[in-house]
Design a protein around this motif. Structure first.
Motif, mmCIF file in Angstrom:
data_model
loop_
_atom_site.group_PDB
_atom_site.id
_atom_site.type_symbol
_atom_site.label_atom_id
_atom_site.label_comp_id
_atom_site.label_asym_id
_atom_site.label_seq_id
_atom_site.Cartn_x
_atom_site.Cartn_y
_atom_site.Cartn_z
ATOM 1 N N GLY A 76 -24.985 4.574 23.547
ATOM 2 C CA GLY A 76 -24.186 4.665 22.335
ATOM 3 C C GLY A 76 -24.559 5.859 21.488
ATOM 4 O O GLY A 76 -23.697 6.553 20.931
ATOM 5 N N GLY A 77 -25.867 6.129 21.372
ATOM 6 C CA GLY A 77 -26.311 7.273 20.599
ATOM 7 C C GLY A 77 -25.880 8.591 21.194
ATOM 8 O O GLY A 77 -25.697 9.578 20.484
ATOM 9 N N ARG A 78 -25.722 8.594 22.509
ATOM 10 C CA ARG A 78 -25.325 9.820 23.206
ATOM 11 C C ARG A 78 -23.809 10.000 23.250
ATOM 12 O O ARG A 78 -23.304 11.126 23.156
ATOM 13 C CB ARG A 78 -25.878 9.782 24.630
ATOM 14 N N LEU A 79 -23.065 8.907 23.401
ATOM 15 C CA LEU A 79 -21.633 8.994 23.661
ATOM 16 C C LEU A 79 -20.751 8.635 22.469
ATOM 17 O O LEU A 79 -19.557 8.943 22.474
ATOM 18 C CB LEU A 79 -21.267 8.079 24.845
ATOM 19 N N MET A 80 -21.333 7.966 21.451
ATOM 20 C CA MET A 80 -20.538 7.558 20.297
ATOM 21 C C MET A 80 -21.018 8.278 19.039
ATOM 22 O O MET A 80 -22.125 8.809 19.010
ATOM 23 C CB MET A 80 -20.638 6.037 20.099
ATOM 24 N N THR A 81 -20.184 8.252 18.018
ATOM 25 C CA THR A 81 -20.608 8.813 16.741
ATOM 26 C C THR A 81 -21.631 7.875 16.097
ATOM 27 O O THR A 81 -21.739 6.699 16.459
ATOM 28 C CB THR A 81 -19.414 8.981 15.795
ATOM 29 N N ALA A 82 -22.368 8.403 15.121
ATOM 30 C CA ALA A 82 -23.357 7.577 14.431
ATOM 31 C C ALA A 82 -22.688 6.396 13.728
ATOM 32 O O ALA A 82 -23.244 5.288 13.679
ATOM 33 C CB ALA A 82 -24.137 8.421 13.422
ATOM 34 N N ALA A 83 -21.476 6.611 13.187
ATOM 35 C CA ALA A 83 -20.758 5.528 12.509
ATOM 36 C C ALA A 83 -20.371 4.425 13.492
ATOM 37 O O ALA A 83 -20.506 3.229 13.203
ATOM 38 C CB ALA A 83 -19.519 6.073 11.806
ATOM 39 N N GLN A 84 -19.872 4.803 14.688
ATOM 40 C CA GLN A 84 -19.521 3.812 15.703
ATOM 41 C C GLN A 84 -20.753 3.020 16.148
ATOM 42 O O GLN A 84 -20.699 1.806 16.314
ATOM 43 C CB GLN A 84 -18.883 4.499 16.913
ATOM 44 N N LEU A 85 -21.844 3.746 16.341
ATOM 45 C CA LEU A 85 -23.079 3.085 16.761
ATOM 46 C C LEU A 85 -23.563 2.121 15.681
ATOM 47 O O LEU A 85 -24.076 1.036 15.981
ATOM 48 C CB LEU A 85 -24.159 4.122 17.070
ATOM 49 N N GLY A 86 -23.398 2.507 14.426
ATOM 50 C CA GLY A 86 -23.788 1.619 13.337
ATOM 51 C C GLY A 86 -22.966 0.341 13.326
ATOM 52 O O GLY A 86 -23.505 -0.758 13.140
ATOM 53 N N LEU A 87 -21.650 0.450 13.535
ATOM 54 C CA LEU A 87 -20.781 -0.723 13.560
ATOM 55 C C LEU A 87 -21.137 -1.666 14.710
ATOM 56 O O LEU A 87 -20.940 -2.885 14.612
ATOM 57 C CB LEU A 87 -19.309 -0.294 13.672
ATOM 58 N N TYR A 88 -21.684 -1.115 15.789
ATOM 59 C CA TYR A 88 -22.109 -1.926 16.928
ATOM 60 C C TYR A 88 -23.534 -2.450 16.748
ATOM 61 O O TYR A 88 -23.829 -3.617 17.021
ATOM 62 C CB TYR A 88 -22.019 -1.087 18.201
ATOM 63 N N VAL A 101 -30.746 6.750 3.890
ATOM 64 C CA VAL A 101 -31.350 6.220 5.100
ATOM 65 C C VAL A 101 -32.873 6.156 5.016
ATOM 66 O O VAL A 101 -33.517 5.331 5.671
ATOM 67 C CB VAL A 101 -30.911 7.066 6.320
ATOM 68 N N TYR A 102 -33.468 6.989 4.161
ATOM 69 C CA TYR A 102 -34.939 6.991 4.034
ATOM 70 C C TYR A 102 -35.463 5.705 3.384
ATOM 71 O O TYR A 102 -36.646 5.403 3.500
ATOM 72 C CB TYR A 102 -35.393 8.207 3.231
ATOM 73 N N SER A 103 -34.590 4.958 2.734
ATOM 74 C CA SER A 103 -35.032 3.689 2.162
ATOM 75 C C SER A 103 -35.449 2.718 3.256
ATOM 76 O O SER A 103 -36.372 1.908 3.071
ATOM 77 C CB SER A 103 -33.919 3.080 1.307
ATOM 78 N N LEU A 104 -34.798 2.790 4.433
ATOM 79 C CA LEU A 104 -35.186 1.944 5.563
ATOM 80 C C LEU A 104 -36.561 2.336 6.096
ATOM 81 O O LEU A 104 -37.354 1.487 6.498
ATOM 82 C CB LEU A 104 -34.139 2.050 6.674
ATOM 83 N N VAL A 105 -36.847 3.638 6.089
ATOM 84 C CA VAL A 105 -38.155 4.127 6.530
ATOM 85 C C VAL A 105 -39.239 3.652 5.565
ATOM 86 O O VAL A 105 -40.308 3.191 5.973
ATOM 87 C CB VAL A 105 -38.148 5.653 6.648
ATOM 88 N N SER A 152 -24.497 3.438 4.492
ATOM 89 C CA SER A 152 -23.287 3.571 5.312
ATOM 90 C C SER A 152 -23.565 3.176 6.755
ATOM 91 O O SER A 152 -24.727 3.136 7.186
ATOM 92 C CB SER A 152 -22.792 5.024 5.280
ATOM 93 N N PRO A 153 -22.509 2.898 7.550
ATOM 94 C CA PRO A 153 -22.716 2.651 8.981
ATOM 95 C C PRO A 153 -23.436 3.808 9.674
ATOM 96 O O PRO A 153 -24.208 3.593 10.606
ATOM 97 C CB PRO A 153 -21.288 2.481 9.513
ATOM 98 N N LYS A 154 -23.202 5.032 9.211
ATOM 99 C CA LYS A 154 -23.889 6.182 9.805
ATOM 100 C C LYS A 154 -25.396 6.086 9.609
ATOM 101 O O LYS A 154 -26.171 6.403 10.522
ATOM 102 C CB LYS A 154 -23.367 7.482 9.185
ATOM 103 N N ASP A 155 -25.827 5.655 8.426
ATOM 104 C CA ASP A 155 -27.267 5.494 8.174
ATOM 105 C C ASP A 155 -27.882 4.502 9.162
ATOM 106 O O ASP A 155 -28.956 4.749 9.715
ATOM 107 C CB ASP A 155 -27.508 5.003 6.737
ATOM 108 N N TYR A 156 -27.199 3.388 9.378
ATOM 109 C CA TYR A 156 -27.714 2.392 10.317
ATOM 110 C C TYR A 156 -27.654 2.906 11.755
ATOM 111 O O TYR A 156 -28.490 2.541 12.584
ATOM 112 C CB TYR A 156 -26.936 1.090 10.183
#
Length: 482
Positions: free
Chosen positions: A234-246, A169-173, A37-41
């Motif tokens: 972005g990590g501080r001010l946006m949601t994880a999903a928004q940060l993923g889309l960016y 998300v652990y698959s990326l790790v 998901s975008p949140k994972d990224y």
């Protein structure tokens, strides 16, 4: 082999490595973007920022100093190796210890185990890093290329298998750990050439490297802040999903640069170091490096800017539709950023990490405020802030970094950097207009490639002959002068 022959051989092999890595990275992105998901990224974007800062201290910059300095003794090399391993081990333990603090700062407890596991790549990579750089120092890229491709392939396969197994998300790790381990093991098997470090770590051995290395580390620290401040905000001010889309389209544009630029800059650094006393040759090498990278990057980035919706649809899937507009802006930013990247080979090849440090330290007072203003307008604001800043800094970058070291004029600098952009724009615009009649994304992209590639080659032959001739020579063919 002559220096020119070594250079073209090194470029050929780095090109093979870059293309192979790009294919694997794009394949991994295409597969995992549909499984994750975008949140994972978004989470892994934050992990990447934290680790990139820690990685600056992994070797105190002495590996770059090792490549730049000639006449390194076996005692010095052994001490440098163990210094790198020791620093990387300490960093791993430090990141593990402070991971809960970072998770609390970013407001997501999932970051703690992700950071702890990912930190292990410091030690895994350090054990083989100097072995690979020793080969690069001698412009012997062939074995390095094979091990890099193999390591990337194993990492890709591991990540996909883990994602299919439901590891999220652990698959990326997992992919990162497997790739780092494989890279080190293969380096000792095929690149070490029988060399083994002595059990020796003495300050007297490494002291001559610490001046250059210290400036390099300080430069890398401030450079990382400037480069990743958008992700930090972005990590501080946006949601994880928004940060993923960016972050995913941002990383895609950077991956293109990481594919193309090292083909030239990895060779340019040791090459400039070998001729650093001859300013005229340094200027010639740098301008050719700049033109080669810009000419190869331009059609890729301009093509992405024109066809960003089709690329997002085919590469990432329907969950990422909102990233198409961001990708268009970031593609132009990516091209401009790629034209500034070769200056690193010039600065470090000339042993002037101090100039790079002063430049990035100055930017430290400018970039964060600009990115903060952009972050107030969400992901779109961050993308526009990056682009605007790159445009404004084009001439100051030449005046303060390039001109003092190799005496290149603004006209020849601009010609090498921007002429390919105009040629790519002229070649891709008619391809975009002619392919607009098709509705299927893959058909539009295929038609655009078939039209724009010949147009770009013809326009380069007429208006950028140096790059066209170099491409012919890289393919092993002789250039017929007219």
């Amino acid at each position: 082999m002559t220096l020119k022959q070594k250079t073209f051989s090194a470029v050929r092999w780095t090109a093979v490595a870059a293309v192979a890595r790009a294919v694997l990275q794009v394949g991994q992105m295409a597969v995992l973007a549909r499984l994750l998901s975008p949140k994972d990224y978004g989470l892994m974007a934050v992990v990447g920022v934290v680790l990139s800062f820690a990685a600056v201290f992994a070797d105190l910059g002495v590996n770059n100093a090792y490549v730049q300095r000639q006449g390194v003794t076996q005692e010095q090399r052994s001490s440098l190796f163990w210094l790198n391993v020791s620093m990387s081990t300490g960093l791993t333990l430090l990141v593990v210890a402070v991971s809960p603090l970072f998770a609390r700062f970013f407001g997501d407890e999932h970051l703690t185990p992700l950071l702890m596991l990912s930190a292990s790549t410091f030690v895994l990579s350090a054990l083989g890093q100097q072995v690979r750089m020793a080969a690069e120092k001698e412009l012997d890229f062939r074995p390095v290329v094979f091990l890099e491709i193999a390591a990337a392939a194993l990492g890709f396969g591991s990540a996909v298998v883990a994602a299919i197994a439901g590891w999220g998300v652990y698959s990326l790790v997992v992919g990162g750990i497997v790739s780092a381990t494989a890279g080190t093991v293969l380096a000792w098997m095929f690149v070490a050439r029988g060399w083994r470090p002595m059990w020796r770590l003495r300050i007297g051995d490494v002291r001559p490297f610490l001046g250059f290395g210290g400036a390099s580390v300080a430069n890398d620290i401030v450079n990382q802040i400037n480069m990743t401040i958008d992700l930090l905000l972005g990590g501080r001010l946006m949601t994880a999903a928004q940060l993923g889309l960016y972050s995913v389209p941002r990383n895609l544009t950077l991956q293109l640069q990481f594919m193309v630029n090292p083909i030239i800059t990895r060779v340019g650094f040791p090459l400039i170091a070998q001729v650093q006393s001859d300013v005229a040759r340094v200027r010639s090498i740098y301008l050719k490096t700049l033109n080669m990278t810009a000419s190869t990057n331009a059609p890729l980035y301009i093509g992405i800017a024109f066809f960003s919706p089709e690329i997002v649809a085919l590469l990432l899937g329907p969950k990422w539709t909102e990233s198409a507009a961001l990708l268009r802006i970031l593609a132009v930013w990516g091209f401009l950023r790629s034209t500034g990247n070769p200056v690193g080979s010039l600065l470090f090849g000339m042993g002037r990490a101090d100039i790079a440090l002063k430049w990035n330290a100055t930017l430290l007072f400018v970039v964060p405020p600009v990115m903060w203003v952009g972050s107030l307008y969400g992901p779109d604001g961050l993308a526009w802030a990056l682009l605007a800043f790159s445009i404004v800094m084009f001439i100051p970058g030449w005046y303060l970094l390039v001109r003092p070291l190799c005496h290149a004029g603004l006209y020849e600098y601009s010609l090498a950097a921007l002429r390919p952009f105009l040629l790519a724009l002229l070649s891709i615009t008619p391809a975009y207009l002619l392919s607009a009649q098709f509705d299927v994304p893959i058909v539009r992209l295929t038609g655009a490639v078939l039209i724009s590639v010949p147009l770009y080659l013809i326009s380069s032959y007429l208006g950028n002959r140096d790059w066209f001739s170099a491409m012919i020579e890289l393919m092993g063919r002789k250039v017929v002068s007219t």
